[in-house]
Design a protein around this motif. Structure first.
Motif, PDB file in Angstrom:
ATOM      1  N   ARG A 133     -30.228  14.165  -8.257  1.00 53.94           N
ATOM      2  CA  ARG A 133     -30.621  14.795  -9.736  1.00 53.94           C
ATOM      3  C   ARG A 133     -31.371  13.042  -9.846  1.00 53.94           C
ATOM      4  O   ARG A 133     -30.349  12.078  -9.826  1.00 53.94           O
ATOM      5  CB  ARG A 133     -29.447  14.736 -10.957  1.00 53.94           C
ATOM      6  CG  ARG A 133     -30.258  15.041 -12.149  1.00 53.94           C
ATOM      7  CD  ARG A 133     -28.828  15.590 -13.077  1.00 53.94           C
ATOM      8  NE  ARG A 133     -29.683  15.479 -14.941  1.00 53.94           N
ATOM      9  CZ  ARG A 133     -29.168  16.113 -15.638  1.00 53.94           C
ATOM     10  NH1 ARG A 133     -27.659  16.440 -15.420  1.00 53.94           N
ATOM     11  NH2 ARG A 133     -29.120  15.708 -16.625  1.00 53.94           N
ATOM     12  N   ILE A 138     -31.555  11.972 -16.847  1.00 54.76           N
ATOM     13  CA  ILE A 138     -30.633  11.212 -17.672  1.00 54.76           C
ATOM     14  C   ILE A 138     -31.226  10.362 -19.320  1.00 54.76           C
ATOM     15  O   ILE A 138     -31.588   9.079 -18.618  1.00 54.76           O
ATOM     16  CB  ILE A 138     -29.509  10.129 -17.208  1.00 54.76           C
ATOM     17  CG1 ILE A 138     -29.043  11.099 -15.946  1.00 54.76           C
ATOM     18  CG2 ILE A 138     -28.736  10.085 -17.510  1.00 54.76           C
ATOM     19  CD1 ILE A 138     -28.432  12.083 -16.462  1.00 54.76           C
ATOM     20  N   VAL A 139     -30.860  10.329 -19.990  1.00 57.65           N
ATOM     21  CA  VAL A 139     -32.009   9.687 -20.932  1.00 57.65           C
ATOM     22  C   VAL A 139     -30.626   8.972 -21.705  1.00 57.65           C
ATOM     23  O   VAL A 139     -30.169  10.045 -22.762  1.00 57.65           O
ATOM     24  CB  VAL A 139     -32.629  10.129 -22.092  1.00 57.65           C
ATOM     25  CG1 VAL A 139     -32.935   9.588 -23.005  1.00 57.65           C
ATOM     26  CG2 VAL A 139     -33.393  11.639 -21.925  1.00 57.65           C
ATOM     27  N   GLY A 180     -20.478  15.998 -24.019  1.00 58.44           N
ATOM     28  CA  GLY A 180     -21.428  16.823 -23.940  1.00 58.44           C
ATOM     29  C   GLY A 180     -23.153  14.543 -24.055  1.00 58.44           C
ATOM     30  O   GLY A 180     -23.910  15.252 -24.279  1.00 58.44           O
ATOM     31  N   ASN A 293     -12.801  12.038 -23.025  1.00 55.98           N
ATOM     32  CA  ASN A 293     -13.123  11.917 -24.784  1.00 55.98           C
ATOM     33  C   ASN A 293     -12.223  11.435 -25.804  1.00 55.98           C
ATOM     34  O   ASN A 293     -12.621  11.707 -26.634  1.00 55.98           O
ATOM     35  CB  ASN A 293     -14.067  13.676 -25.100  1.00 55.98           C
ATOM     36  CG  ASN A 293     -14.043  14.208 -24.473  1.00 55.98           C
ATOM     37  OD1 ASN A 293     -14.119  15.383 -24.044  1.00 55.98           O
ATOM     38  ND2 ASN A 293     -15.214  14.123 -23.777  1.00 55.98           N
ATOM     39  N   GLN A 321     -32.398   7.907 -28.393  1.00 49.37           N
ATOM     40  CA  GLN A 321     -33.143   9.532 -26.783  1.00 49.37           C
ATOM     41  C   GLN A 321     -33.195  10.496 -26.762  1.00 49.37           C
ATOM     42  O   GLN A 321     -33.955  11.421 -26.244  1.00 49.37           O
ATOM     43  CB  GLN A 321     -30.855   9.561 -26.825  1.00 49.37           C
ATOM     44  CG  GLN A 321     -30.353   7.757 -26.045  1.00 49.37           C
ATOM     45  CD  GLN A 321     -29.294   8.227 -26.185  1.00 49.37           C
ATOM     46  OE1 GLN A 321     -28.352   8.392 -27.111  1.00 49.37           O
ATOM     47  NE2 GLN A 321     -28.549   8.844 -25.357  1.00 49.37           N
ATOM     48  N   LEU A 325     -36.192  12.205 -24.598  1.00 51.46           N
ATOM     49  CA  LEU A 325     -35.258  13.831 -24.431  1.00 51.46           C
ATOM     50  C   LEU A 325     -36.752  14.761 -24.613  1.00 51.46           C
ATOM     51  O   LEU A 325     -36.791  15.208 -23.244  1.00 51.46           O
ATOM     52  CB  LEU A 325     -34.139  13.971 -24.033  1.00 51.46           C
ATOM     53  CG  LEU A 325     -33.566  15.370 -24.284  1.00 51.46           C
ATOM     54  CD1 LEU A 325     -33.572  15.221 -23.084  1.00 51.46           C
ATOM     55  CD2 LEU A 325     -32.869  15.811 -25.113  1.00 51.46           C
TER      56      LEU A 325
END
Ligand SMILES: Nc1ncnc2c1ncn2[C@@H]1O[C@H](COP(=O)(O)OP(=O)(O)OP(=O)(O)O)[C@@H](O)[C@H]1O
Length: 498
Positions: A133, A138-139, A180, A293, A321, A325
């Motif tokens: 990837r 990725i931001v 997330g 988390n 971000q 995105l």
């Protein structure tokens, strides 16, 4: 290089699908139309028959190949062995053949990253090879990608440095924060960037105990990424260094569904985990990533430097971000070495403070290399070229302006944009209404939860329809760029980014 089974007259049929490591050869034309919508996942391939011997010429030497399939005794898995015979007195032929096969295999993996997990017999199983990837996908806030990637690269090049100082050559990264926010995605990207395979250690796997964990860690290869996701999960029952896990009551064990074991069946203790991480047998040269988390629930012994050297917090989306995105979502992806090199540049320079697109004149409209057009319309295949880069940038700004800082997760924003895959105007305009609806739904859910006297676990956001609710405590550890480094640790790096 010369799969003679491709020309064989004997054909066997199987319903098996062949994975990345199979000796099968695809039928010519099978992969011609990669974009075909209703493409069957089941392909036809040539596979050397297990019962025949094939012959071919290799570098002017006569060679035969036989594939022998054996049932491995314990778990019914089948093992394949290729027997080669070459008519020659020169041993180098065989050596060259093996080296060539290895080179071809490695070249084939350049754009891939392989993932291994441990099976129930406590062995590493290759499960998949995935396309790497891109880091660009990725931001994160400025500085975070650069810090992580720079640190890992520096580590991998420092074997002698560690040896000279007698410091164990290994490094641990703890990525923590809201669900997330890109923790797992970042790890996968990094493994791809560093050219390392990922070995997933599932601490909640039924039957995993101290000795089997230690065995697994000892069996890791020299250079790899070991990944422990949700590292807190193994210790939800507050197992401490001294506490022995409770025995499972026999009726609970009887009533549990077949194959599933109650959580308390997990015999892993914290000291077992600590020993596996840095005990005598701990692997040298490995990079450990752990995610959680519930940062505050982790035992300080687990988090200390030497075990988890760098702690990075991932937060809900900042406006920066959200804007990035949006831009990256609607700008064509397959454009450009330019974009990647730009990202790379930012990574090495530890990210300047602002939007790299805007700062870099290479991206301004009118540049010959500029990806001028964005996706609009109703389908990916349509892609009517209507929006310029500048238009997208403006829409992205409008989108970001509507998003409150650190309230929604990146995953939920991505989920929202997915509903407007090819409609950037509507995405930018509709985000306010979407947030409103989502808040109401979330509040309703919370009220329902309250009335049932259920409280959300500390440090976790309740999730509603894929979006996260406002969370007053989510930024309590650090302000700014969403990065927190352990006190006393790596202060220089800390200073760089705070
Ligand atoms: N910072 C980000 N940049 C781009 N995409 C992101 C980001 N964060 C999350 N996503 C997207 O959201 C999805 C979930 O992300 P991911 O699994 O990496 O989050 P996570 O932090 O590991 O979540 P969890 O703690 O629940 O495991 C992925 O599809 C990913 O592409």
């Amino acid at each position: 290089t010369q799969p003679s089974w491709k020309r064989t007259r004997d054909v066997q049929i199987t319903t098996r699908s062949f994975g990345g490591n199979s000796p099968a050869v695809e039928l010519d034309g099978e992969d011609d139309n990669a974009n075909q919508v209703f493409k069957s996942p089941r392909k036809i391939s040539y596979l050397p028959s297990a019962s025949l011997t094939y012959s071919l010429w290799y570098k002017r030497r006569w060679m035969t190949i036989t594939r022998v399939q054996q049932q491995s005794s314990l778990y019914g898995t089948k093992e394949n062995t290729l027997y080669l015979q070459i008519l020659t007195r020169d041993h180098n032929i065989l050596k060259n053949l093996l080296q060539e096969a290895r080179r071809l295999y490695v070249d084939g993996q350049v754009h891939n990253m392989c993932v291994y997990v441990s099976n129930s017999s406590n062995q590493w199983n290759h499960v998949a090879c995935r396309a790497k990837r891109s880091m660009r996908s990725i931001v994160l806030d400025p500085g975070v990608k650069g810090l992580l990637l720079g640190d890992a690269r520096d580590f991998l090049q420092s074997k002698t440095w560690y040896a000279e100082r007698g410091i164990p050559f290994r490094r641990g990264y703890l990525l923590h924060g809201v669900p997330g926010s890109g923790k797992t995605s970042m790890i996968h990207c990094m493994a791809g960037e560093l050219g390392l395979d990922v070995y997933i250690i599932s601490l909640s796997r039924a039957g995993l105990d101290d000795s089997s964990l230690s065995e697994l860690v000892n069996a890791l290869p020299d250079r790899c990424v070991a990944l422990m996701e949700d590292i807190d999960v193994a210790f939800t029952h507050a197992i401490t260094r001294t506490e022995v896990p409770e025995p499972i009551p026999s009726d609970t064990a009887k009533n549990s569904p077949q194959g599933a074991q109650p959580a308390s069946a997990n015999k892993l203790s914290l000291s077992g985990l600590l020993n596996a991480l840095d005990g005598v047998g701990a692997q040298e040269g490995r990079i450990l990533f752990a995610t959680t988390n519930k940062y505050s629930a982790l035992d300080p012994a687990l988090c200390r430097p030497g075990r988890m050297d760098l702690h990075v917090e991932f937060k809900n989306a900042s406006k920066y971000q959200a804007r990035e995105l949006f831009s990256r979502f609607y700008l064509p992806t397959e454009t450009t070495p330019l974009e990647d090199s730009n990202d790379e540049e930012s990574i090495h320079s530890d990210f300047p403070s602002d939007d790299v697109f805007e700062k870099n004149s290479k991206y301004r409209e009118g540049s010959p290399q500029l990806p001028l057009l964005a996706f609009t319309g109703n389908a990916h295949t349509g892609r009517p070229p209507k929006l310029s880069y500048e238009d997208i940038t403006k829409l992205a700004q409008r989108f970001a302006d509507a998003i409150p800082e650190r309230e929604w997760s990146m995953a939920s924003l991505q989920g929202y944009l997915m509903a407007y895959k090819t409609r950037p105007f509507e995405a930018a305009d509709g985000v306010g209404t979407w947030m409103l609806k989502d808040r109401v739904a979330g509040e309703r859910e919370m009220r329902g939860a309250d009335s049932k006297a259920i409280t959300a676990p500390v440090g976790l956001n309740p999730v509603s329809q894929g979006a996260l609710l406002p969370r007053p405590d989510c930024t309590c550890e650090t302000a700014g760029v969403g990065l927190s480094v352990v006190p006393k640790l790596l202060q220089a790096q800390n200073a760089n980014v705070m």
